[in-house]
Design a protein around this motif. Structure first.
Motif, short mmCIF file in Angstrom:
data_model
loop_
_atom_site.label_atom_id
_atom_site.label_comp_id
_atom_site.label_asym_id
_atom_site.label_seq_id
_atom_site.Cartn_x
_atom_site.Cartn_y
_atom_site.Cartn_z
N ILE A 47 62.64 -41.00 42.36
CA ILE A 47 63.01 -42.42 42.25
C ILE A 47 64.11 -42.53 41.20
O ILE A 47 64.28 -41.62 40.39
CB ILE A 47 61.78 -43.30 41.87
N THR A 70 55.84 -45.60 36.84
CA THR A 70 54.85 -46.25 37.72
C THR A 70 55.44 -47.50 38.40
O THR A 70 55.29 -47.68 39.61
CB THR A 70 53.58 -46.62 36.93
N THR A 97 57.89 -46.48 41.06
CA THR A 97 57.23 -45.89 42.24
C THR A 97 56.63 -47.01 43.09
O THR A 97 56.76 -47.01 44.32
CB THR A 97 56.12 -44.90 41.81
N SER A 139 56.40 -37.38 40.80
CA SER A 139 57.84 -37.24 40.54
C SER A 139 58.00 -36.69 39.14
O SER A 139 57.11 -36.81 38.29
CB SER A 139 58.54 -38.59 40.67
N GLU A 152 50.90 -40.49 41.12
CA GLU A 152 50.33 -41.77 41.54
C GLU A 152 49.57 -41.61 42.86
O GLU A 152 50.01 -40.90 43.76
CB GLU A 152 51.43 -42.83 41.77
#
Ligand code: HAM
Length: 417
Positions: free
Chosen positions: A39, A84, A87, A106, A130
């Motif tokens: 990301i 977080t 994502t 990631s 996650e």
């Protein structure tokens, strides 16, 4: 001459150690069905304000913010302080095409404007993990067990403690926040400056403030657990039972709140005394309302964690050699004169095709100076190509560790190095 920016690090000589540890984690995650994603490092500031909370220290004080040029120029962008929110933003943007559970990890840099010290940088690295779209508390058990076995069995770290707490549902906390605030009202002068503000903005964070006077002020404070509904208590019990079932030992730390507002229910941290003041090397928890806070039309219960790589590596330092990725043995090729250079180029090609790590030494004035360079580079073998070798389609192979020298046919060289 330029020096590096405060709080960042160059990484020249540690990369084999870093990648060795990183790959070990990734292999472990893959066995639990996590897939790798990437990301962006740049996100809109509002993503973190919404996701982490305006009042959290990370958002209020630690973000590297900049004006974006063009596009939504009205919007400020920043270097991500954590992964977080990003994502979840990415998940929501593609929600219709993604099935859950969406289990991803990631790896990369995060940026927080903090005072640098041992284990605390302004650019640091996280392995962020996650599990999006997971409802049952058994997923919490599984994630924590996965981390526990990573640290205990894969890395054989024996001096860590898992701290665990349960924050319940917003409804559980509503009444507690009022009671806690009332309790603290006449102890305000005992609180540190930060906590005096938190009293209004984020009262729960006072629970895990490190200041001694704040800790003294809350000794007799009401306990969040006493405000839990029967259902919340049952869930907490399920979490404890599940962990006990899998032999995961933990300490119930009723003051563990964590610094980001999106958490509910389970929160945890892995801490080690080896790290000094910055003792947490992995932290996480459940964040069931983040998706809706960021615009999802449906609830997406989720949980996750991040491993602080710099801190994990500090703990693993004594096992550096064992964990470092192994380098292929280096073979240096030295043509004795210009006439052998073309042959040397062919030999590089041939050995590389055979999967070897090869370096061609051309720039030294003499064979002796090239030999010295090969030695400094840590070469395991040197291949010498001179007039004689050219005539006889051979090569002189010198083992730099034993000093042994032998002449072999060029076609056979890949078999002996
Ligand atoms: P966090 O507790 O803010 O959580 O960070 C996770 C880990 O990153 C910490 O335990 C620590 O090891 C490392 N870390 C944090 N700040 C620094 C720093 N300035 N220098 C070096 N290491 C640092 C999160 O970031 C959450 N996003 C974790 C998460 C994922 N929760 C759910 N999913």
């Amino acid at each position: 001459m330029f020096s590096k920016v405060k709080g960042v690090a160059d990484n020249f000589f540690d990369m084999l150690f870093w990648t060795g540890v990183q790959h070990k984690i990734e292999n472990h995650l893959k066995r639990y069905n996590f897939s790798k994603i990437e990301i962006p490092m740049l996100e809109y500031v509002s993503l973190f304000q919404r996701g982490l909370g305006f009042e959290t220290e990370v958002v209020a004080k630690q973000m590297f913010v900049m004006e974006s040029k063009g596009g939504r120029s009205d919007e400020q962008i920043c270097l991500r302080p954590e992964a977080t929110a990003g994502t979840m933003r990415a998940f929501i943007e593609q929600q219709s095409t993604i099935s859950t559970p969406f289990k991803v990890y990631s790896y990369g840099s995060m940026f927080r404007y903090e005072r640098p010290q041992k284990g605390r940088l302004r650019e640091f690295h996280q392995m962020n993990i996650e599990a999006i779209g997971v409802h049952s508390v058994m997923h919490d058990v599984l994630l924590i067990k996965m981390l526990h076995s990573l640290f205990l069995e894969e890395f054989e770290i024996d001096n860590f403690v898992l701290k665990l707490n349960y924050l319940g549902q917003p409804a559980d906390r509503q009444e507690y926040v009022i009671a806690f605030r009332n309790f603290l009202e006449n102890k305000k002068s005992q609180l540190c400056e930060n906590c005096q503000t938190r009293l209004q903005t984020n009262v729960l964070r006072i629970l895990d403030c490190k200041s001694e006077s704040c800790q003294a002020a809350i000794v007799q404070a009401p306990k969040l657990f006493d405000y839990f509904s029967a259902q919340t208590r049952a869930e907490w019990q399920q979490l404890c039972n599940g962990l006990q079932e899998l032999s995961v030992t933990f300490v119930h730390d009723q003051q563990l709140v964590r610094g980001l507002d999106y958490y509910n229910k389970t929160v945890f941290e892995f801490v080690s005394t080896l790290l000094g003041a910055q003792s947490a090397f992995c932290g996480g928890g459940r964040y069931d309302s983040l998706a809706q806070q960021l615009g999802s039309k449906v609830e997406v219960p989720s949980l996750g964690c991040a491993i602080g790589m710099e801190r994990l590596l500090l703990i693993l330092e004594p096992k550096r050699d064992l964990l470092s990725e192994k380098k292929l043995p280096l073979i240096c090729i030295i043509p004795c004169a210009k006439e052998q250079q073309a042959l040397a180029l062919h030999m590089v090609d041939m050995l590389q095709a055979a999967g070897k790590c090869v370096e061609l030494l051309l720039d030294g004035q003499t064979v002796k100076s090239n030999m010295k360079k090969a030695n400094n580079m840590g070469a395991q073998f040197v291949l010498l190509l001179g007039e004689n070798e050219m005539q006889t389609n051979s090569v002189t192979v010198k083992n730099m560790i034993t000093g042994e020298e032998k002449v072999v046919l060029q076609v056979d060289v890949a078999k002996v190095v």
